[in-house]
Design a protein around this motif. Sequence first.
Motif, mmCIF file in Angstrom:
data_model
loop_
_atom_site.group_PDB
_atom_site.id
_atom_site.type_symbol
_atom_site.label_atom_id
_atom_site.label_comp_id
_atom_site.label_asym_id
_atom_site.label_seq_id
_atom_site.Cartn_x
_atom_site.Cartn_y
_atom_site.Cartn_z
ATOM 1 N N LEU B 76 0.844 -1.186 0.000
ATOM 2 C CA LEU B 76 0.000 0.000 0.000
ATOM 3 C C LEU B 76 0.882 1.239 0.000
ATOM 4 C CD1 LEU B 76 -2.544 -1.041 2.789
ATOM 5 C CD2 LEU B 76 -2.915 -1.147 0.323
ATOM 6 N N GLN B 78 1.641 5.195 0.960
ATOM 7 C CA GLN B 78 1.370 5.920 2.191
ATOM 8 C C GLN B 78 -0.076 6.437 2.189
ATOM 9 O OE1 GLN B 78 3.280 9.753 2.781
ATOM 10 N NE2 GLN B 78 4.268 8.971 4.639
ATOM 11 N N ALA B 81 -2.542 3.574 2.716
ATOM 12 C CA ALA B 81 -2.485 3.057 4.074
ATOM 13 C C ALA B 81 -3.234 3.968 5.041
ATOM 14 C CB ALA B 81 -1.022 2.894 4.521
ATOM 15 N N MET B 82 -3.155 5.267 4.814
ATOM 16 C CA MET B 82 -3.728 6.231 5.759
ATOM 17 C C MET B 82 -5.178 6.572 5.451
ATOM 18 S SD MET B 82 -1.049 6.786 7.619
ATOM 19 C CE MET B 82 -1.793 8.020 8.653
ATOM 20 N N LYS B 89 -1.961 12.503 11.582
ATOM 21 C CA LYS B 89 -1.188 13.740 11.661
ATOM 22 C C LYS B 89 0.132 13.477 10.974
ATOM 23 C CE LYS B 89 -1.286 16.620 15.546
ATOM 24 N NZ LYS B 89 -1.012 16.804 16.980
ATOM 25 N N ASN B 90 0.501 14.295 10.016
ATOM 26 C CA ASN B 90 1.773 14.134 9.278
ATOM 27 C C ASN B 90 2.005 12.690 8.831
ATOM 28 O OD1 ASN B 90 2.189 16.814 9.992
ATOM 29 N ND2 ASN B 90 3.352 16.249 11.828
ATOM 30 N N ASP B 91 0.978 12.070 8.318
ATOM 31 C CA ASP B 91 1.083 10.685 7.841
ATOM 32 C C ASP B 91 1.424 9.682 8.936
ATOM 33 O OD1 ASP B 91 0.487 11.285 5.093
ATOM 34 O OD2 ASP B 91 2.458 12.241 5.024
ATOM 35 N N TYR B 92 1.116 10.008 10.168
ATOM 36 C CA TYR B 92 1.151 9.042 11.260
ATOM 37 C C TYR B 92 -0.287 8.765 11.680
ATOM 38 C CZ TYR B 92 6.148 9.826 12.169
ATOM 39 O OH TYR B 92 7.515 9.894 12.072
ATOM 40 N N PHE B 93 -0.567 7.553 12.133
ATOM 41 C CA PHE B 93 -1.833 7.287 12.814
ATOM 42 C C PHE B 93 -1.698 7.911 14.206
ATOM 43 C CE2 PHE B 93 -1.268 3.856 9.769
ATOM 44 C CZ PHE B 93 -2.500 3.791 9.155
ATOM 45 N N VAL B 94 -2.796 8.422 14.720
ATOM 46 C CA VAL B 94 -2.703 9.115 16.003
ATOM 47 C C VAL B 94 -3.647 8.490 17.018
ATOM 48 C CG1 VAL B 94 -3.035 11.300 17.210
ATOM 49 C CG2 VAL B 94 -2.083 11.294 14.902
#
Lengths: 444, 99
Positions: B76, B78, B81-82, B89-94
């Motif tokens: 996947l 980025q 995946a998101m 947030k900024n391509d992180y899961f939070v």
Amino acid sequence: MFKPVIGLEIHAELKSKSKMFCQCSADYFGKKQNSNTCPVCLGLPGALPVPNKKAVEWAQLIGKALNCRLNRNSKFDRKHYFYPDLPKGYQISQYDEPLCSQGYVEINQKKFRIHRVHLEEDTGKLIHSGVDTLVDFNRSGVPLVEIVTEPDFDNAEDVKRFLEELHTIIRYLGVSDADMEKGSMRMEPNISLRAIENGEEKRQQFELPAYKVEVKNINSFRFVKQAIEYEIERQKEILERKETPAQETRGFDEKKQITYSQRSKEEAHDYRYFPEPDIPPMTFSREYPDSIKVPELPAQKMKRYMAEWKIKEQDALVLTRDINTADFFEMVISKCKVPSSKQIPNPNQSIANLIINKKIATTMPVEEFAAKAMELLQPKKTDEKALYILINQLIKTNPKVAEDYKKGKTNAVMFLVGQVMREMKGQADAKIVREQLENELKKR
Amino acid sequence: MKKSKLNKEEILHLAKLSNLTLTNDEIEKYRKQLEETVEYVENLNELDTRKVEPTSQTTNLTDVFFKDGVENKRGLSQNEAMKNAKNKKNDYFVVKRIM
């Protein structure tokens, strides 16, 4: 009186090309966050995990190198716990049928037993920032080997030596970088204290203490030693007050060199293990373990250097700590033809010295190193006549040294030996120079 | 047939393990539902399994592996995946800070 009871859990990430249960790259380091995932390692519904054959073989290779039994039947299980680094709500691990069990590692004639070696998947990475915890799943699903020892350690120094040996073994096998700074090798000691009465361990000596403290997130051998030493003192103090230390997970603060309670992980663990229904069991033939080839390990190499090449124990140890150094040494030995002589009774030891003392840069190609080594190890031809003249000249110009020598400061001669060697540009044998110097000095 | 009884504490324990917060009504609702589920599974006790080997899977397959190597077909990006994440947030899961 108390005696420490210490067991270890060690995790090592395997450097396979792909992850444990999917074909995403296992090389996640430095990649853009959440750019290295697929439905399997992201735990999306319906995704089907399939084990990586190489990871299984490498876990067995580690097991065999640690003298474990490779089990004929093995399977994966689900270990359930709720934590944001775990996308599925469970980790695929191994419970009652690990790949390898019952091994040992021998260090300085002491045997430390290995309880089991099993395979599991790594979790995602968490970054705590402000009110948020950020999750990056690039590492999720990377193959992770877990090595569990029996509680056979009773001091921090043995633990440190064991971990250093284990680290070297894993690096020799070439299956993991075992880089602690990058977190590809992680160590967790379990520590508790057992009461000893009148210098004798109680009758229940085979029973373990009623509690244990696990210290997590330690990333150097030195810190493991410090954490254990701190824990022993902390627990002793509690036990001396007739209390029992809390069974808990603690972290290690490198700056303060203390351990601290990690409350967030204190909740009762109830992992509800059950067989992973998505992965069929693994079976291995009776002959299969023979096909797993363990290379010569550091301890064996060390013994061979001492027996075959008469290398000093301490030097053999230094040479075998890193497989690259050991390989380099062996290649130089095979290329160097230095005859043994009075001055160089053991050319192999002399070559070992050149490498250990870094007399010649070990970064150069083996051939070049060997050529330089042979040049350096040429028996020195001493020009006796020139030496005689030089010695007498130097004694004359350094009357103080001659005087000191006569007064019994025999070490004063070393200054002159240095001067002679410099004047002769190393083209003299230091032993002969010293003999001659002492002869002349005694004449005066 | 023995009737299984799940108590409130067991439901709360399971809720805690699953990181769920349940209202009092929900506790009772899930207690009943889970009890029914357990009772249903208990029907298996009526079978005589003395001569059946224990197993943990039904496919009769063994030794299914893949050969080590990267294959991006199912990977996947980025973005993909998101895509369905509620908090990012900024391509992180939070998630709410846990430590």
